[in-house]
Enzyme design. Structure first.
Site, PDB file in Angstrom:
ATOM      1  N   LYS A  13       0.847  -1.217   0.000  1.00 14.40           N
ATOM      2  CA  LYS A  13       0.000   0.000   0.000  1.00 14.40           C
ATOM      3  C   LYS A  13       0.872   1.253   0.000  1.00 14.40           C
ATOM      4  CE  LYS A  13      -2.239   2.447   3.853  1.00 14.40           C
ATOM      5  NZ  LYS A  13      -1.021   2.934   4.547  1.00 14.40           N
ATOM      6  N   VAL A  68       7.481   7.015  16.587  1.00 15.50           N
ATOM      7  CA  VAL A  68       7.170   7.636  15.288  1.00 15.50           C
ATOM      8  C   VAL A  68       5.899   8.494  15.376  1.00 15.50           C
ATOM      9  CG1 VAL A  68       6.737   7.219  12.831  1.00 15.50           C
ATOM     10  CG2 VAL A  68       8.339   5.751  14.092  1.00 15.50           C
ATOM     11  N   CYS A 100      -4.845   7.371   8.927  1.00 21.82           N
ATOM     12  CA  CYS A 100      -5.197   6.918  10.270  1.00 21.82           C
ATOM     13  C   CYS A 100      -5.025   8.034  11.290  1.00 21.82           C
ATOM     14  CB  CYS A 100      -4.313   5.736  10.652  1.00 21.82           C
ATOM     15  SG  CYS A 100      -4.746   4.279   9.716  1.00 21.82           S
ATOM     16  N   ASP A 142       4.133   0.470  12.006  1.00 20.22           N
ATOM     17  CA  ASP A 142       2.929  -0.238  11.555  1.00 20.22           C
ATOM     18  C   ASP A 142       2.957  -1.730  11.922  1.00 20.22           C
ATOM     19  OD1 ASP A 142       2.572   2.219  10.404  1.00 20.22           O
ATOM     20  OD2 ASP A 142       2.747   1.554   8.340  1.00 20.22           O
TER      21      ASP A 142
HETATM   22  C1  LIG Z   1       0.830   6.066   3.097  1.00 15.74           C
HETATM   23  C2  LIG Z   1       2.078   5.808   3.858  1.00 15.74           C
HETATM   24  O1  LIG Z   1       3.143   5.574   3.299  1.00 15.74           O
HETATM   25  N1  LIG Z   1       1.955   5.811   5.191  1.00 15.74           N
HETATM   26  C3  LIG Z   1       3.133   5.489   5.980  1.00 15.74           C
HETATM   27  C4  LIG Z   1       3.969   6.742   6.113  1.00 15.74           C
HETATM   28  O2  LIG Z   1       3.123   7.755   6.664  1.00 15.74           O
HETATM   29  P1  LIG Z   1       3.598   9.266   6.587  1.00 15.74           P
HETATM   30  O3  LIG Z   1       4.386   9.487   5.349  1.00 15.74           O
HETATM   31  O4  LIG Z   1       2.366  10.098   6.804  1.00 15.74           O
HETATM   32  O5  LIG Z   1       4.512   9.317   7.867  1.00 15.74           O
HETATM   33  P2  LIG Z   1       5.765  10.255   8.133  1.00 15.74           P
HETATM   34  O6  LIG Z   1       6.997   9.449   8.033  1.00 15.74           O
HETATM   35  O7  LIG Z   1       5.644  11.478   7.304  1.00 15.74           O
HETATM   36  O8  LIG Z   1       5.527  10.664   9.656  1.00 15.74           O
HETATM   37  C5  LIG Z   1       6.513  10.442  10.641  1.00 15.74           C
HETATM   38  C6  LIG Z   1       6.436  11.523  11.686  1.00 15.74           C
HETATM   39  O9  LIG Z   1       6.729  12.791  11.090  1.00 15.74           O
HETATM   40  C7  LIG Z   1       5.740  13.736  11.463  1.00 15.74           C
HETATM   41  N2  LIG Z   1       5.556  14.721  10.353  1.00 15.74           N
HETATM   42  C8  LIG Z   1       5.383  14.260   9.077  1.00 15.74           C
HETATM   43  C9  LIG Z   1       5.179  15.149   8.042  1.00 15.74           C
HETATM   44  C10 LIG Z   1       5.125  16.526   8.325  1.00 15.74           C
HETATM   45  O10 LIG Z   1       4.936  17.380   7.442  1.00 15.74           O
HETATM   46  N3  LIG Z   1       5.305  16.934   9.616  1.00 15.74           N
HETATM   47  C11 LIG Z   1       5.518  16.060  10.652  1.00 15.74           C
HETATM   48  O11 LIG Z   1       5.672  16.460  11.814  1.00 15.74           O
HETATM   49  C12 LIG Z   1       4.489  12.880  11.692  1.00 15.74           C
HETATM   50  O12 LIG Z   1       3.525  13.552  12.472  1.00 15.74           O
HETATM   51  C13 LIG Z   1       5.075  11.658  12.352  1.00 15.74           C
HETATM   52  O13 LIG Z   1       5.248  11.893  13.742  1.00 15.74           O
HETATM   53  O14 LIG Z   1       5.091   6.468   6.949  1.00 15.74           O
HETATM   54  C14 LIG Z   1       4.749   6.059   8.281  1.00 15.74           C
HETATM   55  C15 LIG Z   1       6.038   5.853   9.046  1.00 15.74           C
HETATM   56  O15 LIG Z   1       6.775   4.818   8.509  1.00 15.74           O
HETATM   57  C16 LIG Z   1       3.890   4.800   8.254  1.00 15.74           C
HETATM   58  O16 LIG Z   1       3.419   4.527   9.553  1.00 15.74           O
HETATM   59  C17 LIG Z   1       2.696   4.971   7.337  1.00 15.74           C
HETATM   60  O17 LIG Z   1       2.074   3.711   7.137  1.00 15.74           O
HETATM   61  C1  LIG Z   2      -0.601   4.757   9.184  1.00  8.10           C
HETATM   62  C2  LIG Z   2      -0.820   4.029   8.099  1.00  8.10           C
HETATM   63  O1  LIG Z   2      -1.226   4.468   6.913  1.00  8.10           O
HETATM   64  P1  LIG Z   2      -1.605   5.949   6.418  1.00  8.10           P
HETATM   65  O2  LIG Z   2      -0.356   6.759   6.447  1.00  8.10           O
HETATM   66  O3  LIG Z   2      -2.055   5.686   5.014  1.00  8.10           O
HETATM   67  O4  LIG Z   2      -2.678   6.434   7.323  1.00  8.10           O
HETATM   68  C3  LIG Z   2      -0.571   2.566   8.070  1.00  8.10           C
HETATM   69  O5  LIG Z   2      -0.461   2.007   6.961  1.00  8.10           O
HETATM   70  O6  LIG Z   2      -0.525   1.949   9.140  1.00  8.10           O
END
Ligand SMILES: CC(=O)N[C@H]1[C@@H](OP(=O)(O)OP(=O)(O)OC[C@H]2O[C@@H](n3ccc(=O)[nH]c3=O)[C@H](O)[C@@H]2O)O[C@H](CO)[C@@H](O)[C@@H]1O
Ligand SMILES: C=C(OP(=O)(O)O)C(=O)O
Length: 453
Positions: free
Chosen positions: A39, A347, A135, A325
Site C-alpha cells: 500500500k 514515530v 489513520c 505499523d
Molecule cells: C501512506 C504511507 O506511506 N503511510 C506510511 C507513512 O506515513 P507518513 O508518510 O504520513 O509518515 P511520516 O513518516 O511522514 O511521519 C513520521 C512523523 O513525522 C511527522 N511529520 C510528518 C510530516 C510533516 O509534514 N510533519 C511532521 O511532523 C508525523 O507527524 C510523524 O510523527 O510512513 C509512516 C512511518 O513509517 C507509516 O506509519 C505509514 O504507514
Molecule cells: C498509518 C498508516 O497508513 P496511512 O499513512 O495511510 O494512514 C498505516 O499504513 O498503518
C-alpha cells in the site's frame, strides 16, 4: 448472511463494504495466503505515473480501498487508469485540472493527495489539495511538505476547503534538510525534484524500502537520483520523464500482521511473496518473542512452535528500525507472552488507542507518557502516551469492539481470533484500506466468523 452469499455483493470480495464481523475465537489460523504490492508504495507509484510523457504499467497492485481512492483522483485529473487483474495501466496523456468539489468528494480516507502537488505543478502549473485522511494516530501535520514545496518555488494558499498551489515560475531544485526523516516528505521531495530545474539535496531523508522502490521507478522513468550513505538524497532535475513498467515491492506491513496473527492464534501461515531483506528487523523480534519462521524462495512461513511465548522490549523507529505499523498485532501476541513486554512508540505520538479494546478483552496493558526505551524520543517531554507495558500471559475474552484505524483494526481482529468466546467488531471496512481481501484470507486460514454489510 453467510460468506458465500455476502461475497456476491459488490465490494464485499475485497472487504470494503463490510461493516461488522462476528468472530468466534480459539481456532488457530493455518494455511497459505498471497502477498501483493505494498500500500505504501503502490499508491505513490500511481502518482508518479503523472510525471511520465507516456503510459506506465504497475504490476502486483492489491485491491485495497487506498488504491481505489488514488485511482479516482487520477481519473478526475484526466489520467486513464485500467486494471487487468493485478496490473494497472496508467496513461497521463490527457491530464487536466480537476474541480475542487470533486477532489474533496474523492479524497476519501487516504493521505496520498498531498503527494499530487509536485507532479500537478509540473504538468499543470497548479494543484488543489483536499483535507487529508489516513489513520488518526497523532496530529499528522503537513508542515514539512509545505516547506518543501515552498522551497521548490510553489506559492501555497490555505483555503477553508483545502490548499491551493501554483508555480508561476515553475519548480526549481533546492537544498532541504528535514527536521525528522518523514516518509511522506521524502516522497514529496522526490516527486517534486525529479523534474525541477537544477539540483536538489535532501538531508535527513527517510530510506524505507518503499521509498527505495519509488526511487527505482523514478530511475526507470529517466530521473537522476543518488542516495548517499548518510541518508542524503541528491536529485538532478531533468526536462522530461517517460512511463515506467514495474512490479511493486510486496507489502511488508501486511506480512508482519499475518505473521503476528499466526503467533497469537497458535497458527501456521505461509506468506507467498514475502521476502526476508525488508523484514529483517521484524524477523529478529518475532524469533525473540518465541515465534518460528522459515525463509523460502517463494515466501516466508511463520508459525507458533509450541511452548510459552517470551516477552520483548521493542522501540518503533524509522528504517531500518522496527516499523511503527508492525507494533499493533505484535502487542496482541505479547499479551500471551510469559512476563513483561515494553513497546516504545517513537514515530507517532498517539498510536496506542487500540489497546483500550484489548484491555476490555482482559489484557494487562498500561500506557505511559515516559520514554520507556533506550533513547528519549520527540514525545517524552510532551505528555504523550506513547509507551506501552504489556503483562502476560492472559487469556483474552470476546467483546464488542469498534475499529479505530487500519493497524489497530487488524490487531482487534487478531485479538478476537485468539479470544475465548465471541466478539462483535464494527467499522471493519477501514481494514480494507491496507489488507487486500482480508475476509477471504480469514476464510482460507480457517477462521470462524460471520460478516454483516
Ligand atoms: C501512506 C504511507 O506511506 N503511510 C506510511 C507513512 O506515513 P507518513 O508518510 O504520513 O509518515 P511520516 O513518516 O511522514 O511521519 C513520521 C512523523 O513525522 C511527522 N511529520 C510528518 C510530516 C510533516 O509534514 N510533519 C511532521 O511532523 C508525523 O507527524 C510523524 O510523527 O510512513 C509512516 C512511518 O513509517 C507509516 O506509519 C505509514 O504507514
Ligand atoms: C498509518 C498508516 O497508513 P496511512 O499513512 O495511510 O494512514 C498505516 O499504513 O498503518
Amino acid at each position: 448472511m453467510n460468506l458465500t452469499e455476502f461475497s456476491k455483493s459488490a465490494g464485499a470480495a475485497v472487504g470494503m463494504n463490510v461493516d461488522r464481523i462476528t468472530v468466534r475465537g480459539g481456532k488457530p489460523l493455518k494455511g497459505s495466503i498471497q502477498m501483493k504490492g505494498a500500500k505504501n508504495l503502490v499508491t505513490k507509484a500511481m502518482v508518479a505515473a503523472l510525471l511520465g510523457e507516456g503510459p506506465s504499467e504497475l504490476r502486483s497492485v492489491p485491491e485495497i480501498s487506498d488504491v481505489r481512492v488514488v485511482q479516482g483522483l487520477l481519473e478526475l485529473h484526466g489520467v486513464s487508469v485500467e486494471r487487468d487483474g493485478d496490473t494497472l495501466r496508467l496513461d497521463p496523456a490527457n491530464v487536466r485540472t480537476a474541480h475542487e468539489t470533486s477532489i474533496n468528494a474523492h479524497a476519501g480516507s487516504s493521505r496520498i493527495p498531498i503527494l499530487f502537488c509536485g507532479p500537478l505543478l509540473h504538468q499543470l502549473g497548479e494543484a488543489f489539495i483536499p483535507d487529508l485522511g489516513g489513520c488518526h494516530i497523532g496530529d499528522r501535520p503537513i508542515d514539512f511538505h509545505l516547506d518543501v514545496l515552498r522551497n521548490f518555488g510553489a506559492v501555497v494558499e490555505k483555503l477553508p476547503s483545502g490548499i491551493r498551489m501554483t508555480a508561476p515560475n515553475g519548480l526549481h531544485g533546492a537544498k532541504i534538510a528535514l527536521p525528522y526523516p518523514s516518509v511522506g516528505a521524502t516522497e514529496q521531495v522526490l516527486l517534486g525534484a525529479v523534474r525541477a530545474k537544477g539540483r536538489t539535496e535532501l538531508a535527513n531523508a527517510a530510506v524505507e524500502p518503499e521509498i527505495m522502490d519509488l526511487i527505482a521507478i523514478l530511475q526507470k522513468m529517466g530521473a537522476e537520483i543518488q542516495v548517499d550513505t548518510d541518508r542524503t538524497i541528491r536529485i538532478e532535475g531533468v526536462d522530461k520523464l517517460v512511463g515506467y513498467s514495474h512490479t511493486a515491492l510486496f507489502d511488508r506491513n501486511e506480512a508482519a500482521s499475518w505473521a503476528c496473527a499466526a503467533l497469537a492464534t497458535d497458527g501456521d501461515i505461509f506468506l507467498e511473496g514475502a521476502r526476508q531483506p525488508e523484514m529483517t528487523t521484524f524477523l529478529n523480534v518475532f524469533r525473540k518473542a518465541g515465534g518460528a519462521f522459515r525463509i523460502q524462495d517463494d515466501g516466508i512461513r511463520f508459525w507458533h512452535p509450541g511452548g510459552a511465548l517470551k516477552p520483548v522490549v521493542v522501540e518503533t523507529d524509522v528504517h531500518p528500525g522496527f516499523m511503527t505499523d508492525w507494533q499493533q498485532p505484535l502487542v496482541v501476541a505479547l499479551t500471551k507472552a510469559e512476563g513483561i513486554s515494553i513497546v516504545h512508540e517513537t514515530v507517532y505520538e498517539q498510536r496506542f488507542g487500540f489497546t483500550e479494546a484489548l484491555v476490555e478483552m482482559g489484557a494487562y496493558i498500561q500506557i505511559h507518557t515516559d520514554c520507556l526505551g533506550s533513547h528519549a524520543c520527540r514525545f517524552g517531554q510532551r505528555n504523550y502516551e506513547h509507551s506501552a507495558v504489556i503483562a502476560g500471559p492472559v487469556e483474552l475474552h470476546g467483546a464488542d469492539i469498534t475499529v479505530p484505524d487500519l493497524r489497530g483494526g487488524f490487531s482487534h481482529l487478531v485479538a478476537a481470533l485468539t479470544a475465548a468466546g465471541t466478539s462483535h467488531i464494527s467499522n471493519v471496512g477501514i481494514i480494507a484500506r491496507g489488507y487486500e481481501r482480508f475476509i477471504e484470507k480469514l476464510e482460507a486460514l480457517g477462521a470462524d466468523f460471520d460478516v454483516e454489510g
